[in-house]
Design a protein around this motif. Structure first.
Motif, short mmCIF file in Angstrom:
data_model
loop_
_atom_site.label_atom_id
_atom_site.label_comp_id
_atom_site.label_asym_id
_atom_site.label_seq_id
_atom_site.Cartn_x
_atom_site.Cartn_y
_atom_site.Cartn_z
N ILE A 7 0.84 -1.20 0.00
CA ILE A 7 0.00 0.00 0.00
C ILE A 7 0.88 1.25 0.00
CG2 ILE A 7 -1.60 1.34 1.41
CD1 ILE A 7 -2.80 -1.40 2.28
N ARG A 8 1.94 1.20 0.83
CA ARG A 8 2.81 2.36 0.92
C ARG A 8 3.49 2.61 -0.43
NH1 ARG A 8 6.31 1.99 6.16
NH2 ARG A 8 4.40 1.63 7.29
N LYS A 9 3.89 1.54 -1.06
CA LYS A 9 4.55 1.64 -2.36
C LYS A 9 3.58 2.29 -3.37
CE LYS A 9 7.81 -1.16 -4.92
NZ LYS A 9 8.09 -2.53 -5.35
N LYS A 10 2.37 1.86 -3.28
CA LYS A 10 1.36 2.38 -4.20
C LYS A 10 1.21 3.89 -4.02
CE LYS A 10 -2.17 -0.82 -5.74
NZ LYS A 10 -3.36 -1.54 -5.33
N LYS A 11 1.26 4.29 -2.76
CA LYS A 11 1.08 5.72 -2.48
C LYS A 11 2.20 6.54 -3.09
CE LYS A 11 -1.76 6.20 1.60
NZ LYS A 11 -1.73 6.20 3.05
N LYS A 12 3.39 5.97 -3.06
CA LYS A 12 4.55 6.68 -3.57
C LYS A 12 4.41 7.00 -5.06
CE LYS A 12 9.13 6.41 -1.58
NZ LYS A 12 10.25 5.53 -1.35
N VAL A 13 3.94 6.03 -5.80
CA VAL A 13 3.86 6.23 -7.25
C VAL A 13 2.49 6.68 -7.69
CG1 VAL A 13 5.72 4.67 -7.85
CG2 VAL A 13 3.41 3.78 -7.52
N SER A 14 1.70 7.08 -6.70
CA SER A 14 0.31 7.40 -7.03
C SER A 14 0.20 8.55 -8.03
CB SER A 14 -0.47 7.72 -5.76
OG SER A 14 -0.06 8.96 -5.26
N SER A 15 1.06 9.55 -7.90
CA SER A 15 0.96 10.70 -8.81
C SER A 15 1.26 10.26 -10.24
CB SER A 15 1.92 11.79 -8.37
OG SER A 15 3.25 11.37 -8.51
N LEU A 16 2.26 9.43 -10.38
CA LEU A 16 2.61 8.93 -11.70
C LEU A 16 1.47 8.06 -12.23
CD1 LEU A 16 5.28 8.85 -13.51
CD2 LEU A 16 5.36 6.48 -12.79
N LYS A 17 0.95 7.25 -11.33
CA LYS A 17 -0.13 6.37 -11.73
C LYS A 17 -1.36 7.17 -12.13
CE LYS A 17 0.21 1.68 -10.16
NZ LYS A 17 -0.10 0.74 -9.10
N LYS A 18 -1.58 8.23 -11.40
CA LYS A 18 -2.74 9.07 -11.69
C LYS A 18 -2.60 9.65 -13.10
CE LYS A 18 -4.83 11.10 -7.75
NZ LYS A 18 -4.68 12.14 -6.75
N LYS A 19 -1.39 10.10 -13.36
CA LYS A 19 -1.11 10.68 -14.67
C LYS A 19 -1.37 9.64 -15.75
CE LYS A 19 2.28 14.28 -15.56
NZ LYS A 19 3.70 14.60 -15.43
#
Ligand SMILES: [Zn+2]
Length: 102
Positions: A7-19
């Motif tokens: 989950i923490r890892k997901k949060k880190k790349v969330s902005s990129l993922k959102k993009k």
């Protein structure tokens, strides 16, 4: 523990993922619009035998063949599609003169 880390890892790349997600959504929308536009272009009957085509009939939509060439959309019922394919095969076989190809 493992789940927590993920989950923490997901949060880190969330902005990129959102993009990325936004881009994918945009493309999906475009794709859908294209498909919808194509769908509107679909005829209401088989090009060969004039059998009625019901866009709302999922089975029909799945079994009928649509050929898109540039701006033209051709619609074939399964029977005519089979016949057309057999014809193409016959012509091909005739041209290439292949033997033992059954
Ligand atoms: Zn037909």
């Amino acid at each position: 523990m493992r789940l927590d880390r993920q989950i923490r890892k997901k949060k880190k790349v969330s902005s990129l993922k959102k993009k990325l997600k936004r881009k994918q959504e945009k493309e999906a929308k475009k794709d859908l619009q294209e498909k919808a536009g194509l769908f509107n272009k679909l005829g209401e009957e088989c090009l060969v035998c004039q059998k009625d085509f019901d866009k709302k009939n999922k089975e029909m939509v799945m079994s009928w063949s649509v050929i898109v060439k540039e701006d033209t959309v051709r619609l074939y019922c399964p029977e005519c599609w089979d016949r057309a394919n057999n014809l193409i095969k016959e012509i091909k076989d005739g041209y290439t003169n292949t033997k033992d190809d059954v």
